[in-house]
Design a protein around this motif. Structure first.
Motif, PDB file in Angstrom:
ATOM      1  N   GLN A 121    -109.661   9.566   6.955  1.00 45.17           N
ATOM      2  CA  GLN A 121    -108.519   8.728   7.318  1.00 45.17           C
ATOM      3  C   GLN A 121    -108.949   7.277   7.549  1.00 45.17           C
ATOM      4  OE1 GLN A 121    -105.343   9.473   7.050  1.00 45.17           O
ATOM      5  NE2 GLN A 121    -104.772   7.402   7.673  1.00 45.17           N
ATOM      6  N   GLU A 122    -110.093   7.076   8.221  1.00 46.09           N
ATOM      7  CA  GLU A 122    -110.584   5.715   8.455  1.00 46.09           C
ATOM      8  C   GLU A 122    -111.013   5.059   7.145  1.00 46.09           C
ATOM      9  OE1 GLU A 122    -113.458   5.214  11.587  1.00 46.09           O
ATOM     10  OE2 GLU A 122    -112.383   6.617  12.888  1.00 46.09           O
ATOM     11  N   GLU A 123    -111.602   5.841   6.252  1.00 44.59           N
ATOM     12  CA  GLU A 123    -111.987   5.306   4.941  1.00 44.59           C
ATOM     13  C   GLU A 123    -110.746   4.845   4.169  1.00 44.59           C
ATOM     14  OE1 GLU A 123    -114.115   6.742   0.791  1.00 44.59           O
ATOM     15  OE2 GLU A 123    -114.388   7.957   2.579  1.00 44.59           O
ATOM     16  N   LYS A 124    -109.702   5.651   4.249  1.00 44.72           N
ATOM     17  CA  LYS A 124    -108.444   5.321   3.568  1.00 44.72           C
ATOM     18  C   LYS A 124    -107.842   4.028   4.146  1.00 44.72           C
ATOM     19  CE  LYS A 124    -103.917   7.334   2.549  1.00 44.72           C
ATOM     20  NZ  LYS A 124    -103.031   8.481   2.773  1.00 44.72           N
ATOM     21  N   GLU A 125    -107.840   3.908   5.463  1.00 43.83           N
ATOM     22  CA  GLU A 125    -107.308   2.707   6.110  1.00 43.83           C
ATOM     23  C   GLU A 125    -108.146   1.469   5.781  1.00 43.83           C
ATOM     24  OE1 GLU A 125    -106.868   3.485  10.305  1.00 43.83           O
ATOM     25  OE2 GLU A 125    -105.641   5.266   9.928  1.00 43.83           O
ATOM     26  N   LEU A 126    -109.468   1.643   5.735  1.00 42.36           N
ATOM     27  CA  LEU A 126    -110.349   0.531   5.387  1.00 42.36           C
ATOM     28  C   LEU A 126    -110.094   0.072   3.954  1.00 42.36           C
ATOM     29  CD1 LEU A 126    -112.637  -1.408   6.084  1.00 42.36           C
ATOM     30  CD2 LEU A 126    -114.245   0.382   5.403  1.00 42.36           C
ATOM     31  N   LYS A 127    -109.942   1.023   3.030  1.00 46.67           N
ATOM     32  CA  LYS A 127    -109.645   0.681   1.641  1.00 46.67           C
ATOM     33  C   LYS A 127    -108.330  -0.099   1.551  1.00 46.67           C
ATOM     34  CE  LYS A 127    -111.803   3.937  -1.510  1.00 46.67           C
ATOM     35  NZ  LYS A 127    -111.562   5.032  -2.450  1.00 46.67           N
ATOM     36  N   LYS A 128    -107.335   0.339   2.310  1.00 46.10           N
ATOM     37  CA  LYS A 128    -106.028  -0.334   2.308  1.00 46.10           C
ATOM     38  C   LYS A 128    -106.175  -1.765   2.829  1.00 46.10           C
ATOM     39  CE  LYS A 128    -101.379  -0.020   4.191  1.00 46.10           C
ATOM     40  NZ  LYS A 128    -100.512   0.624   5.144  1.00 46.10           N
ATOM     41  N   THR A 129    -106.918  -1.943   3.905  1.00 46.78           N
ATOM     42  CA  THR A 129    -107.134  -3.275   4.471  1.00 46.78           C
ATOM     43  C   THR A 129    -107.883  -4.165   3.483  1.00 46.78           C
ATOM     44  OG1 THR A 129    -107.176  -2.382   6.713  1.00 46.78           O
ATOM     45  CG2 THR A 129    -108.180  -4.552   6.386  1.00 46.78           C
ATOM     46  N   LEU A 130    -108.932  -3.634   2.872  1.00 46.47           N
ATOM     47  CA  LEU A 130    -109.695  -4.404   1.896  1.00 46.47           C
ATOM     48  C   LEU A 130    -108.848  -4.764   0.687  1.00 46.47           C
ATOM     49  CD1 LEU A 130    -113.141  -2.576   2.003  1.00 46.47           C
ATOM     50  CD2 LEU A 130    -112.618  -4.873   2.826  1.00 46.47           C
ATOM     51  N   HIS A 131    -107.993  -3.856   0.279  1.00 43.56           N
ATOM     52  CA  HIS A 131    -107.101  -4.131  -0.847  1.00 43.56           C
ATOM     53  C   HIS A 131    -106.177  -5.299  -0.526  1.00 43.56           C
ATOM     54  CE1 HIS A 131    -103.872  -3.418  -3.822  1.00 43.56           C
ATOM     55  NE2 HIS A 131    -104.901  -3.083  -4.580  1.00 43.56           N
ATOM     56  N   GLU A 132    -105.689  -5.353   0.716  1.00 44.87           N
ATOM     57  CA  GLU A 132    -104.829  -6.464   1.137  1.00 44.87           C
ATOM     58  C   GLU A 132    -105.603  -7.783   1.153  1.00 44.87           C
ATOM     59  OE1 GLU A 132    -103.294  -5.228   4.911  1.00 44.87           O
ATOM     60  OE2 GLU A 132    -102.048  -3.652   4.029  1.00 44.87           O
ATOM     61  N   ILE A 133    -106.878  -7.740   1.552  1.00 42.73           N
ATOM     62  CA  ILE A 133    -107.702  -8.945   1.598  1.00 42.73           C
ATOM     63  C   ILE A 133    -108.068  -9.403   0.184  1.00 42.73           C
ATOM     64  CG2 ILE A 133    -109.975  -9.863   2.268  1.00 42.73           C
ATOM     65  CD1 ILE A 133    -109.837  -7.951   4.709  1.00 42.73           C
ATOM     66  N   ILE A 134    -108.479  -8.473  -0.650  1.00 48.20           N
ATOM     67  CA  ILE A 134    -108.965  -8.792  -1.992  1.00 48.20           C
ATOM     68  C   ILE A 134    -107.825  -9.202  -2.917  1.00 48.20           C
ATOM     69  CG2 ILE A 134    -110.077  -7.795  -4.035  1.00 48.20           C
ATOM     70  CD1 ILE A 134    -111.809  -6.161  -2.046  1.00 48.20           C
ATOM     71  N   GLY A 135    -106.690  -8.552  -2.785  1.00 44.93           N
ATOM     72  CA  GLY A 135    -105.532  -8.939  -3.584  1.00 44.93           C
ATOM     73  C   GLY A 135    -105.023  -7.844  -4.494  1.00 44.93           C
ATOM     74  N   GLN A 136    -103.792  -8.046  -4.920  1.00 41.62           N
ATOM     75  CA  GLN A 136    -103.150  -7.084  -5.810  1.00 41.62           C
ATOM     76  C   GLN A 136    -103.845  -7.079  -7.164  1.00 41.62           C
ATOM     77  OE1 GLN A 136    -100.784  -5.018  -4.810  1.00 41.62           O
ATOM     78  NE2 GLN A 136    -100.846  -5.937  -2.776  1.00 41.62           N
ATOM     79  N   GLY A 137    -103.740  -5.953  -7.852  1.00 41.94           N
ATOM     80  CA  GLY A 137    -104.330  -5.831  -9.167  1.00 41.94           C
ATOM     81  C   GLY A 137    -105.816  -5.514  -9.150  1.00 41.94           C
TER      82      GLY A 137
END
Length: 163
Positions: free
Chosen positions: A97-113
């Protein structure tokens, strides 16, 4: 035609230069043969391109850098596909669950696409917390680093006159 190939990521140093040149040559070779050959023949041409590159490295005395060049080439192919590698260091493995949340946060930082590829490293020497490295950025929230910062802060004299 080679000068029209855009390398998706700027890499520095000898291994970066060789990886970029290999990427450009590989791209040109594959694009030239795409309409001529079946997918099996394309794989064969890719292997020939790799072999030619290895011969050129050997002739130039650079074969000892093949591992570094290969890693840099992998960075280029990931960038081409819109993937970003993030290295996460913790004392214990992250729960799913923490890995999933971290990926989501990083995706928001890195950007769409962009797709985040998470690589977990375990390092008990950080004592706790987390470090995250991606796109030449490092977020160090480890207990070890915080303790070192406090040590430096309290190790310096405090001048009350300047307060």
């Amino acid at each position: 035609m080679k000068d029209k190939v855009k390398v998706p990521l700027v890499l520095f140093g000898g291994s970066g230069n060789y990886a970029s040149a290999f990427y450009a040559n590989f791209t040109v070779t594959l694009s030239c043969i795409t309409f001529l050959f079946s997918s099996t023949d394309k794989r064969k041409c890719g292997i020939v391109t790799v072999n030619i590159t290895a011969v050129l490295l050997a002739e130039n005395g650079r074969l000892r850098f093949i591992e570094s060049i290969t890693k840099r080439f992998a960075e280029l192919t990931m960038a081409h596909k819109g993937e970003v590698k993030a290295i996460v260091t913790t004392v214990v493995p992250l729960p799913p669950q923490e890995e999933k949340e971290l990926k989501k946060t990083l995706h928001e930082i890195i950007g769409q696409g962009k797709k985040v590829n998470l690589e977990q490293k375990i390092d008990p020497s950080i004592l706790g917390g987390i470090t995250v490295e991606f796109d030449k950025k490092v977020f160090d929230l480890s207990i070890k680093t915080r303790a070192q910062q406090m040590e430096r802060f309290f190790g310096e004299p405090v001048h009350l006159r300047n307060v």
